[in-house]
Design a protein around this motif. Sequence first.
Motif, mmCIF file in Angstrom:
data_model
loop_
_atom_site.group_PDB
_atom_site.id
_atom_site.type_symbol
_atom_site.label_atom_id
_atom_site.label_comp_id
_atom_site.label_asym_id
_atom_site.label_seq_id
_atom_site.Cartn_x
_atom_site.Cartn_y
_atom_site.Cartn_z
ATOM 1 N N TRP A 8 0.853 -1.002 -0.103
ATOM 2 C CA TRP A 8 -0.068 0.030 0.119
ATOM 3 C C TRP A 8 0.773 1.234 -0.107
ATOM 4 O O TRP A 8 1.736 1.435 0.840
ATOM 5 C CB TRP A 8 -0.700 -0.063 1.159
ATOM 6 C CG TRP A 8 -1.730 -0.969 1.364
ATOM 7 C CD1 TRP A 8 -1.656 -2.461 1.475
ATOM 8 C CD2 TRP A 8 -3.268 -0.688 0.947
ATOM 9 N NE1 TRP A 8 -2.931 -2.992 1.508
ATOM 10 C CE2 TRP A 8 -3.787 -2.301 1.254
ATOM 11 C CE3 TRP A 8 -4.137 0.087 0.686
ATOM 12 C CZ2 TRP A 8 -5.311 -2.333 0.859
ATOM 13 C CZ3 TRP A 8 -5.386 0.002 0.387
ATOM 14 C CH2 TRP A 8 -6.062 -1.425 0.640
ATOM 15 N N PHE A 10 1.775 5.197 0.123
ATOM 16 C CA PHE A 10 1.379 6.782 0.434
ATOM 17 C C PHE A 10 2.406 7.589 0.238
ATOM 18 O O PHE A 10 3.715 7.086 -0.030
ATOM 19 C CB PHE A 10 0.948 6.477 2.238
ATOM 20 C CG PHE A 10 -0.098 5.660 2.539
ATOM 21 C CD1 PHE A 10 -1.431 6.289 2.258
ATOM 22 C CD2 PHE A 10 -0.194 4.401 2.593
ATOM 23 C CE1 PHE A 10 -2.564 5.311 2.457
ATOM 24 C CE2 PHE A 10 -1.181 3.601 2.950
ATOM 25 C CZ PHE A 10 -2.262 3.950 2.818
ATOM 26 N N MET A 38 -5.634 4.645 8.864
ATOM 27 C CA MET A 38 -5.360 5.316 7.759
ATOM 28 C C MET A 38 -6.732 6.213 7.182
ATOM 29 O O MET A 38 -6.590 6.483 5.960
ATOM 30 C CB MET A 38 -4.831 4.425 6.461
ATOM 31 C CG MET A 38 -3.499 4.028 6.816
ATOM 32 S SD MET A 38 -2.246 5.108 7.519
ATOM 33 C CE MET A 38 -1.593 5.491 6.037
ATOM 34 N N GLU A 39 -7.893 5.968 7.883
ATOM 35 C CA GLU A 39 -9.097 6.442 7.132
ATOM 36 C C GLU A 39 -9.121 7.793 6.543
ATOM 37 O O GLU A 39 -9.790 7.916 5.581
ATOM 38 C CB GLU A 39 -10.018 6.614 8.616
ATOM 39 C CG GLU A 39 -11.536 6.968 8.500
ATOM 40 C CD GLU A 39 -12.236 6.835 9.817
ATOM 41 O OE1 GLU A 39 -12.464 5.618 10.258
ATOM 42 O OE2 GLU A 39 -12.603 7.762 10.034
ATOM 43 N N ASP A 40 -8.380 8.935 7.095
ATOM 44 C CA ASP A 40 -8.519 10.068 6.575
ATOM 45 C C ASP A 40 -7.607 10.137 5.293
ATOM 46 O O ASP A 40 -7.711 11.117 4.651
ATOM 47 C CB ASP A 40 -8.216 11.350 7.451
ATOM 48 C CG ASP A 40 -9.258 11.518 8.434
ATOM 49 O OD1 ASP A 40 -10.274 10.880 8.325
ATOM 50 O OD2 ASP A 40 -9.012 12.203 9.584
ATOM 51 N N ALA A 41 -6.726 9.224 5.153
ATOM 52 C CA ALA A 41 -5.880 9.187 4.076
ATOM 53 C C ALA A 41 -6.536 8.286 2.603
ATOM 54 O O ALA A 41 -6.661 8.649 1.397
ATOM 55 C CB ALA A 41 -4.563 8.749 4.268
ATOM 56 N N ASP A 42 -7.045 7.408 3.301
ATOM 57 C CA ASP A 42 -7.686 6.207 2.339
ATOM 58 C C ASP A 42 -8.582 5.536 2.980
ATOM 59 O O ASP A 42 -8.476 4.533 3.713
ATOM 60 C CB ASP A 42 -6.698 5.270 2.034
ATOM 61 C CG ASP A 42 -7.218 4.085 0.824
ATOM 62 O OD1 ASP A 42 -8.405 4.111 0.510
ATOM 63 O OD2 ASP A 42 -6.261 3.672 0.273
ATOM 64 N N PRO A 43 -10.007 5.923 2.770
ATOM 65 C CA PRO A 43 -11.145 5.299 3.536
ATOM 66 C C PRO A 43 -11.159 3.944 3.336
ATOM 67 O O PRO A 43 -12.037 3.172 4.108
ATOM 68 C CB PRO A 43 -12.224 5.973 3.249
ATOM 69 C CG PRO A 43 -11.766 7.362 2.474
ATOM 70 C CD PRO A 43 -10.525 6.914 2.067
ATOM 71 N N ALA A 44 -10.782 3.235 2.159
ATOM 72 C CA ALA A 44 -10.938 2.019 1.955
ATOM 73 C C ALA A 44 -9.885 1.084 2.463
ATOM 74 O O ALA A 44 -10.044 -0.087 2.713
ATOM 75 C CB ALA A 44 -10.922 1.687 0.437
ATOM 76 N N PHE A 45 -8.926 1.640 3.102
ATOM 77 C CA PHE A 45 -7.701 0.734 3.647
ATOM 78 C C PHE A 45 -8.125 -0.169 4.547
ATOM 79 O O PHE A 45 -7.808 -1.308 4.706
ATOM 80 C CB PHE A 45 -6.541 1.964 4.027
ATOM 81 C CG PHE A 45 -5.443 1.001 4.886
ATOM 82 C CD1 PHE A 45 -4.376 0.524 4.045
ATOM 83 C CD2 PHE A 45 -5.220 0.868 6.179
ATOM 84 C CE1 PHE A 45 -3.261 -0.072 4.469
ATOM 85 C CE2 PHE A 45 -4.265 0.291 6.592
ATOM 86 C CZ PHE A 45 -3.157 -0.193 5.847
ATOM 87 N N GLN A 48 -9.976 -3.346 3.292
ATOM 88 C CA GLN A 48 -9.203 -4.018 2.328
ATOM 89 C C GLN A 48 -7.779 -4.640 2.615
ATOM 90 O O GLN A 48 -7.533 -5.520 1.801
ATOM 91 C CB GLN A 48 -9.139 -3.056 1.063
ATOM 92 C CG GLN A 48 -10.530 -2.863 0.375
ATOM 93 C CD GLN A 48 -10.679 -1.979 -0.778
ATOM 94 O OE1 GLN A 48 -9.577 -1.753 -1.252
ATOM 95 N NE2 GLN A 48 -11.780 -1.471 -1.303
ATOM 96 N N PRO A 114 1.940 0.427 -5.945
ATOM 97 C CA PRO A 114 1.038 -0.178 -5.325
ATOM 98 C C PRO A 114 0.667 -1.418 -5.753
ATOM 99 O O PRO A 114 0.455 -1.635 -6.756
ATOM 100 C CB PRO A 114 -0.036 0.969 -5.483
ATOM 101 C CG PRO A 114 0.563 2.327 -5.807
ATOM 102 C CD PRO A 114 1.624 1.635 -6.435
#
Lengths: 164, 420
Positions: A8, A10, A38-45, A48, A114
Motif C-alpha cells: 500500500w 502513501f 489510515m481513514e483520512d488518507a484512504d477510507p478503503a484501507f 481492504q 501499489p
Amino acid sequence: MQLEGNAWKFGDNIDTDVIIPARYLNTSDPAELAKHCMEDADPAFADQVQPGDIIVGGNNFGCGSSREHAPLAIKGAGVSCVIARTFARIFYRNAFNIGLPILECPAAVEGIRPGDRVAVDAAVGTIRNLTTGAAFEAKPIPPFMQEIIAAGGLIEHVRRKFAK
Amino acid sequence: MGMTITEKILARAAGRGRVAPGELISARVDAVLGNDITAPLAIREFEKIGVERVFDPDRVYLVPDHFTPNKDIKSAEQAKEMREFARRQGLTHYFEVGRMGIEHCLLPEQGLVGPGDVVIGADSHTCTYGALGAFATGVGSTDLAAAMALGETWFKVPESVKFVYEGELPEWVGGKDLILHTIGDIGVEGALYQAMEFTGPAIAHLSMDGRFTMANMAIEAGAKNGIIAPDLRTLEYVHGRTRRPFALFASDPDAAYARTVTYDVSKLEPQVAFPHSPDNTRPVTEAGRVDIDQVVIGSCTNGRMDDLRLAARVLERRQVHPHVRLIVFPGTQEIYRQALEEGLLSIFVQAGAAVSTPTCGPCLGGHMGVLARGERAVATTNRNFVGRMGHPESEVYLTNPAVAAASAVLGRIAHPGEVV
C-alpha cells in the motif's frame, strides 16, 4: 523474520492524525483502532488491507503526535512492516517498542508500486519486490535496537533488567 | 571541541564528561509525564514489567487534559484508570479537573521543570520545556512505562542546528511567527532527529511565554528537542517556582552544529500556516480572502497570559463577527484566574466568545470545537493536518493570538492592524 504481503503506497509526511485520528483515541484497543487506520488518507484501507500487507511511505512517515496508538493501529490492521524513506523519530521509537518492524529504504520506496507483492527479511533488512524481481537493502538497524527486538520489545527488555 | 547545550545536559544525565551526536546513551530522567490518552497504555505496560512502584512518586507527573472534563464514557474510563494509578502509587503531582491545566502550560508554571533537566513525556509537545534550558522530548507510552520503572531511558544524542534571530520584532509579531516562519523555511522534516537551538537578539527580548511557544513547535519541524539557553529572564521565571535544584548550561563558542540558519526578523510579518501543514506558511497580508467559521485561541502553544492579553487587546470593545464562533481556553486554572482578575475574560465574553476550562480538546478535534465538513478555523494551536480539528474536509489555519482575534472580528483571516 520473513514477511510477505501486498504493498500500500502513501506519500510524504503521513502524520499520526491520518494514521489514527484523535477522535478515536478514547480507546487503546488495537482491534478497535485498526478499524479506523489510515481513514483520512484512504477510507478503503481498513476494509481492504490483508494480513501481512506492507505499507510503503515517503519522507517523515509518522510525524506529529507521540501517540503509540498509531503503530498499534497499523499492527492491529495486520500490516507486517512499514517501509519509508525516513521516519519521524517518535514513531520510529514507538514502532520498535511495540514490535512493528520498520525499515528505512529510499530505493525500495521508488521501486515498489501499489499492489506489488513484497517480501521482507526484517532482521537483515533485505526487501524483494516479487512482482518486478527487484531487490533492495535497507539501512541497518542499530545493534542496541536489535537487542530490543530480540527481547520481544522494550517492556520485555526492561523486565529482564529488573529480573537480574 | 566544545559542546552544545543539548549535549552538555545529556552528558550530565548520562554521568559522562562528554557525548557526541549519533551516540546511543542511557540517561537518568528528572521527570516523566503522561496524559489521559497516553498514560493508560503506559500503565498497562508498566504493570507487565513486574515492579511494584514507580522509580519516584515525586517525578511521575500525570495530567488529565486531552478528553477532560470527560467527553464520553470511554474517555471517562481512561481518565479513571489514570486517576486510580496515581492514587495507588501515591503520586505527588496528579492534577484533577478544576485544579489542572494543559500539561505543557502547567508543568513550567508549577515549577515542575527547571533548567538543565531531562524530561520525557508521552506527548509530542513535551519539547516545550526547552524554553527553560531543559532537554525535553516526546516519547510514546511504552517508553514512558519503562522510564516510570527505571528512572532512566535511552537517547540517541542529536546533532544541533543553530537558529539565530537578528533584529527587533515588529509590532504584532511574536514567538509564534518566528517559529512558523522557521518551519515554513526548513519544512516539517527540516530538523528531523535534530536539536533546534534558538538564539540571537530577538530571542533575548522574547518573553518566556513567547519562548515556550517556539520550543513547543520544534516537533513540527521533526526535531527531537527545541532549546533556548537560560538567561536572566529564565531565572526570573523559575525563581520561587522551581522546586528542585537546577543547573544552567550554555553552548560553547566552538560547539559543532550541523548548520547555522540566520534570520533578520525586523521586517517579519505575522505568519499564517495554511492547510494542511505547519510548513505551508505565508505572511498574513498574502493570505488573500479566507472566510472562516471558527477561531480557537488557546492550547499548549498559545494559551498563556501574554497570548490572552494580546487577544484581549484586539477584542476589547469589539464584537466577534456574526458568522464566527470564538472559543478561548486559558492554559491553566492559574492563567484562568489571572485573566479573570485582569478583566480579560470579561472582554472575551462581551465580545461574544465562549470561554472554556483548560483542555486540549479543540486542538486535536477531540471535543469543545470540532469542525464540520467544509468548515474553516483560525487557531493558535500547533497542527493543521488533515482532520486535525474534526472533519477530514475541514481546514485549520495556524496564527498568533492577535491575528486570530482580528480574524474573529472580521470573519476572515485579518491583520490585527485592520482592527486596532
